[in-house]
Design a protein around this motif. Structure first.
Motif, short mmCIF file in Angstrom:
data_model
loop_
_atom_site.label_atom_id
_atom_site.label_comp_id
_atom_site.label_asym_id
_atom_site.label_seq_id
_atom_site.Cartn_x
_atom_site.Cartn_y
_atom_site.Cartn_z
N UNK A 94 46.87 63.63 7.52
CA UNK A 94 47.32 63.85 8.89
C UNK A 94 48.85 63.80 8.96
N UNK A 95 49.43 64.28 10.06
CA UNK A 95 50.90 64.23 10.20
C UNK A 95 51.47 62.81 10.05
N UNK A 96 50.72 61.78 10.44
CA UNK A 96 51.25 60.41 10.36
C UNK A 96 51.02 59.73 9.02
N UNK A 97 50.45 60.44 8.07
CA UNK A 97 50.14 59.85 6.76
C UNK A 97 51.10 60.40 5.70
N UNK A 98 51.79 59.50 4.96
CA UNK A 98 52.74 59.98 3.96
C UNK A 98 52.06 60.49 2.69
N UNK A 99 52.75 61.37 1.98
CA UNK A 99 52.27 61.91 0.71
C UNK A 99 52.04 60.79 -0.31
N UNK A 125 51.48 73.17 18.26
CA UNK A 125 52.76 73.53 17.65
C UNK A 125 52.97 72.88 16.29
N UNK A 126 53.49 73.64 15.37
CA UNK A 126 53.80 73.20 14.00
C UNK A 126 54.77 72.02 14.00
N UNK A 127 54.43 70.97 13.23
CA UNK A 127 55.30 69.80 13.11
C UNK A 127 56.22 70.01 11.90
N UNK A 128 57.55 70.15 12.14
CA UNK A 128 58.47 70.57 11.07
C UNK A 128 58.50 69.65 9.85
N UNK A 129 58.25 68.35 10.03
CA UNK A 129 58.26 67.43 8.88
C UNK A 129 57.24 67.82 7.81
N UNK A 130 56.26 68.63 8.19
CA UNK A 130 55.25 69.08 7.21
C UNK A 130 55.90 69.81 6.04
N UNK A 131 57.03 70.47 6.29
CA UNK A 131 57.72 71.18 5.22
C UNK A 131 58.22 70.21 4.15
N UNK A 132 58.68 69.03 4.60
CA UNK A 132 59.13 68.02 3.63
C UNK A 132 57.97 67.56 2.77
N UNK A 133 56.79 67.44 3.38
CA UNK A 133 55.61 67.01 2.62
C UNK A 133 55.23 68.05 1.57
N UNK A 134 55.31 69.32 1.94
CA UNK A 134 55.01 70.40 0.99
C UNK A 134 55.99 70.33 -0.19
N UNK A 135 57.27 70.18 0.13
CA UNK A 135 58.29 70.10 -0.93
C UNK A 135 58.03 68.91 -1.85
N UNK A 164 57.46 78.02 4.95
CA UNK A 164 56.32 77.30 4.35
C UNK A 164 56.13 77.74 2.89
N UNK A 165 56.20 79.04 2.67
CA UNK A 165 56.05 79.56 1.30
C UNK A 165 57.20 79.08 0.42
N UNK A 166 58.41 79.15 0.97
CA UNK A 166 59.58 78.72 0.19
C UNK A 166 59.51 77.25 -0.17
N UNK A 167 58.85 76.45 0.68
CA UNK A 167 58.72 75.02 0.39
C UNK A 167 57.76 74.76 -0.78
N UNK A 168 56.94 75.77 -1.13
CA UNK A 168 56.06 75.62 -2.29
C UNK A 168 54.57 75.65 -1.97
N UNK A 169 54.22 76.10 -0.76
CA UNK A 169 52.82 76.11 -0.35
C UNK A 169 52.08 77.32 -0.95
#
Ligand code: ZN
Length: 204
Positions: A94-99, A125-135, A164-169
């Motif tokens: 979930x958004x509140x759970x760290x990698x 709406x997309x939560x931008x911090x998700x990109x950090x999790x993908x990276x 999203x793709x550039x982050x590595x998804x």
């Protein structure tokens, strides 16, 4: 429609009215979808009891099943249960759970699904911090030489697809942006082209 546009994976959201407030579909619907498609059926379990329901949905035709870190009491065992039944096993955060909480299951999981909205409803709406999790996940995968795929779900559309793709998804789930568009087949095609330009592969 979406297969005509080039989609090769269908993501099915299962909600039980407990883990999330909404109720969606059960195994008979997945069985019906299985009969009319050869696409990969990607079943996302938003349920409090994944150990009971994962086998039921695999029997109904799921090729891969993902379970929430927040719902699984014995995550290692649940992932092995899914794989033992011949399906790919994914873990969802979930958004509140760290990698970082996934450290000890990443070697086992076939894929990791990052929720980019809080689960339970479409059209958020997309939560931008998700990109950090993908990276972060892409970095760990490279550093440790692991093979899991990275998937994202929630608020994905033409505005954020390239980042999203550039982050590595690897796998992008697009719901509202496809099905609420005037021409879902054309939208899938357009999203795939955007993703390819950003040097990835998209499956809806
Ligand atoms: Zn989903």
């Amino acid at each position: 429609m979406v297969e005509r546009g080039g989609a090769t994976m269908l993501h099915v959201d299962i909600m039980d009215g407990h883990f999330v407030p909404n109720l969606t579909m059960g195994p008979p619907v997945v069985e019906s979808i299985r009969k009319v498609t050869t696409s990969v059926l990607d079943v996302h379990l938003m349920v409090t009891d994944p150990d009971t329901y994962a086998p039921v949905f695999i029997k109904a035709g799921a090729d891969q099943v993902s379970v929430h870190y927040e719902a699984a009491r014995h995550l290692d065992r649940t992932l092995r249960l899914i794989q033992g039944l011949g399906a790919k096993a994914g873990v969802v955060i979930n958004p509140g759970t760290p990698v970082s909480v996934l450290e000890d299951v990443l070697y086992l999981a076939d894929f990791v699904l990052v929720m980019s909205v809080n689960p339970g409803f479409g059209g958020q709406k997309f939560i931008p911090n998700s990109l950090n999790k993908i990276r972060q996940l892409a970095r760990i995968r490279a550093e440790k030489g692991l093979g899991f795929a990275i998937e994202i779900d929630g608020g994905v559309g033409r505005d954020n697809l390239e980042s999203i793709v550039e982050a590595g998804c690897d796998w992008m789930v697009a719901g509202s942006s496809v099905f609420h568009s005037a021409d879902p087949a054309a939208t899938v095609k357009e999203l795939q082209q955007l993703a390819e330009r950003a040097s990835g592969t998209i499956r809806v």
